[in-house]
Design an enzyme around this catalytic site. Structure first.
Site, PDB file in Angstrom:
ATOM      1  N   ASP A  19       0.846  -1.192   0.000  1.00 24.61           N
ATOM      2  CA  ASP A  19       0.000   0.000   0.000  1.00 24.61           C
ATOM      3  C   ASP A  19       0.882   1.242   0.000  1.00 24.61           C
ATOM      4  O   ASP A  19       1.773   1.386   0.841  1.00 24.61           O
ATOM      5  CB  ASP A  19      -0.902   0.009   1.238  1.00 24.61           C
ATOM      6  CG  ASP A  19      -1.823   1.224   1.261  1.00 24.61           C
ATOM      7  OD1 ASP A  19      -2.977   1.098   0.826  1.00 24.61           O
ATOM      8  OD2 ASP A  19      -1.380   2.302   1.719  1.00 24.61           O
TER       9      ASP A  19
ATOM     10  N   TYR B  70       3.159   9.885  -0.488  1.00 18.29           N
ATOM     11  CA  TYR B  70       4.185   9.251   0.339  1.00 18.29           C
ATOM     12  C   TYR B  70       5.578   9.426  -0.272  1.00 18.29           C
ATOM     13  O   TYR B  70       6.578   9.177   0.395  1.00 18.29           O
ATOM     14  CB  TYR B  70       3.920   7.758   0.495  1.00 18.29           C
ATOM     15  CG  TYR B  70       2.630   7.377   1.175  1.00 18.29           C
ATOM     16  CD1 TYR B  70       1.809   8.321   1.784  1.00 18.29           C
ATOM     17  CD2 TYR B  70       2.224   6.048   1.211  1.00 18.29           C
ATOM     18  CE1 TYR B  70       0.631   7.950   2.392  1.00 18.29           C
ATOM     19  CE2 TYR B  70       1.043   5.662   1.818  1.00 18.29           C
ATOM     20  CZ  TYR B  70       0.237   6.620   2.407  1.00 18.29           C
ATOM     21  OH  TYR B  70      -0.939   6.246   2.995  1.00 18.29           O
TER      22      TYR B  70
ATOM     23  N   LYS C 219      -2.941   5.803  -4.327  1.00 17.17           N
ATOM     24  CA  LYS C 219      -4.010   6.774  -4.097  1.00 17.17           C
ATOM     25  C   LYS C 219      -3.795   8.059  -4.880  1.00 17.17           C
ATOM     26  O   LYS C 219      -2.657   8.521  -5.041  1.00 17.17           O
ATOM     27  CB  LYS C 219      -4.087   7.099  -2.596  1.00 17.17           C
ATOM     28  CG  LYS C 219      -4.123   5.853  -1.716  1.00 17.17           C
ATOM     29  CD  LYS C 219      -4.023   6.171  -0.244  1.00 17.17           C
ATOM     30  CE  LYS C 219      -3.808   4.918   0.572  1.00 17.17           C
ATOM     31  NZ  LYS C 219      -2.437   4.401   0.523  1.00 17.17           N
TER      32      LYS C 219
ATOM     33  N   HIS D 141      -7.665   9.638  -2.206  1.00 20.89           N
ATOM     34  CA  HIS D 141      -6.995   9.619  -0.914  1.00 20.89           C
ATOM     35  C   HIS D 141      -7.718  10.402   0.168  1.00 20.89           C
ATOM     36  O   HIS D 141      -7.658  10.055   1.357  1.00 20.89           O
ATOM     37  CB  HIS D 141      -5.581  10.180  -1.084  1.00 20.89           C
ATOM     38  CG  HIS D 141      -4.629   9.763  -0.014  1.00 20.89           C
ATOM     39  ND1 HIS D 141      -3.260   9.776  -0.179  1.00 20.89           N
ATOM     40  CD2 HIS D 141      -4.834   9.300   1.241  1.00 20.89           C
ATOM     41  CE1 HIS D 141      -2.676   9.354   0.934  1.00 20.89           C
ATOM     42  NE2 HIS D 141      -3.601   9.063   1.811  1.00 20.89           N
TER      43      HIS D 141
END
Length: 333
Positions: free
Chosen positions: A48, A53, A82, A115
């Site tokens: 994930d 990120y 996302k 997200h």
């Protein structure tokens, strides 16, 4: 011997593993590479990530390494990523999907989530550290963003679509308008924030649920150490500690096992090789019905992620967050 990870069916017919590796805050490329190799070798098959990120390219590099070497096939690994909240304008969403496919070095993404329900625009200079103060609010209807995801679903580049951090009303509104129905909701979920009502709504809509922060996200405190985080530590809960001793497991393993037994997909994050291996070591025991009920009966209620950086947006996701508290933005991914 690597364990067989149980799965739950998506409304597309695909299988979502009930256990995987979360990668929020995994910004050190070398540490993440080591963790990914350890995870894949130990049997992890769900990874994930998210554009925000800033590690999709690292994940893509390691996955390509494993695919090229013949250690794994593309279909062996389930990738969730996302759409960032700063790419929710339709034209930006399209550009982001293409960028993420390239970064991950794959021709398709297994599960693609919106997200956050709060659309934003990045100011000049971009993100301003953990405070996320480098953004301004936008007014974009969720369905307009969703239509772009539907296009890429039909092309086969996104195999399944879902949502993250949406509340019940937002889920229902989008569900009613969508041609391709959302198949997964990813939200904060642990014994202190069990999300019973939201889980029931998802079941009615044939949507699966993924839990982030399943053990309480202790690493969140280092992301923005400003003392404004809600305080709660599920791993230190007396019931969890008691059950860990009983089963000869760690508190984290008990918390992960508890959610698996609720048919919730769990994505604990770690880049520590030993903890990565420890977290997957939860398929050799099962909580009894009585012990599962003890965890369900825990009374403490604490939301650990508040999304205060979304304050002012009409799509702010949480009715139970007090925006009058001191402290500006708080993150949650």
């Amino acid at each position: 011997m690597t364990p067989t990870i149980p799965s739950i069916a998506l409304n597309t017919g695909a299988k979502l593993p009930l256990f995987g590796l979360g990668t929020w805050q995994a910004l050190n490329a070398e540490e993440l590479k080591v963790a990914l190799r350890v995870a894949l070798d130990a049997g992890y098959r769900l990874i994930d990530t998210a554009e925000i990120y800033q590690n999709e390219s690292v994940i893509g590099e390691i996955l390509e390494e494993y695919f090229t070497a013949g250690k794994l096939k593309r279909e062996d690994v389930f990738i969730t990523t996302k759409l960032p909240f700063y790419s929710m304008k339709p034209e930006d969403a399209e550009a982001s999907i293409k960028k993420q496919l390239a970064a991950l070095r794959v021709s398709y993404i297994d599960l693609y989530l919106v997200h956050c329900p709060c659309a934003m625009k990045m100011r000049a200079g971009g993100m301003s550290g953990p405070s996320l103060s480098g953004f301004e609010q936008l007014d974009i209807e969720h369905i307009d963003t969703w239509r772009v995801l539907e296009k890429y679903y039909k092309s086969g580049q996104l195999k399944a679509l879902g949502l993250s951090n949406f509340n019940g009303k937002q889920i229902q509104a989008l569900y009613d308008q969508a041609e391709i129905k959302p198949t997964n909701l990813q939200v904060e979920l642990h014994i202190y924030w069990p999300q019973y009502e939201l889980h029931e709504l998802c079941k009615k809509q044939n949507m699966t649920v993924t839990a982030y922060a399943p053990i309480g996200s202790p690493g969140r405190l280092t992301f923005r150490p400003d003392d404004h985080w809600p305080i709660g530590s599920p791993m230190e809960d007396p019931v969890v500690v008691e059950l860990a001793k009983k089963y000869g497991k760690t508190p984290a393993q008990v918390l992960i096992r508890h959610l698996l037994q609720r048919d919730i997909s769990v994505i604990p994050k770690s880049t520590n090789p030993e903890r990565v291996k420890q977290n997957i070591d939860i398929f050799d025991f099962e909580l009894s019905a009585a012990d599962q009920q003890k965890l369900l009966d825990v009374k403490t209620r604490v939301r650990l992620f508040e999304f205060r950086f979304c304050a002012g947006n009409k799509h702010f996701p949480f009715e139970d967050v007090d925006l009058t508290k001191k402290g500006d933005e708080q993150e949650s991914m």
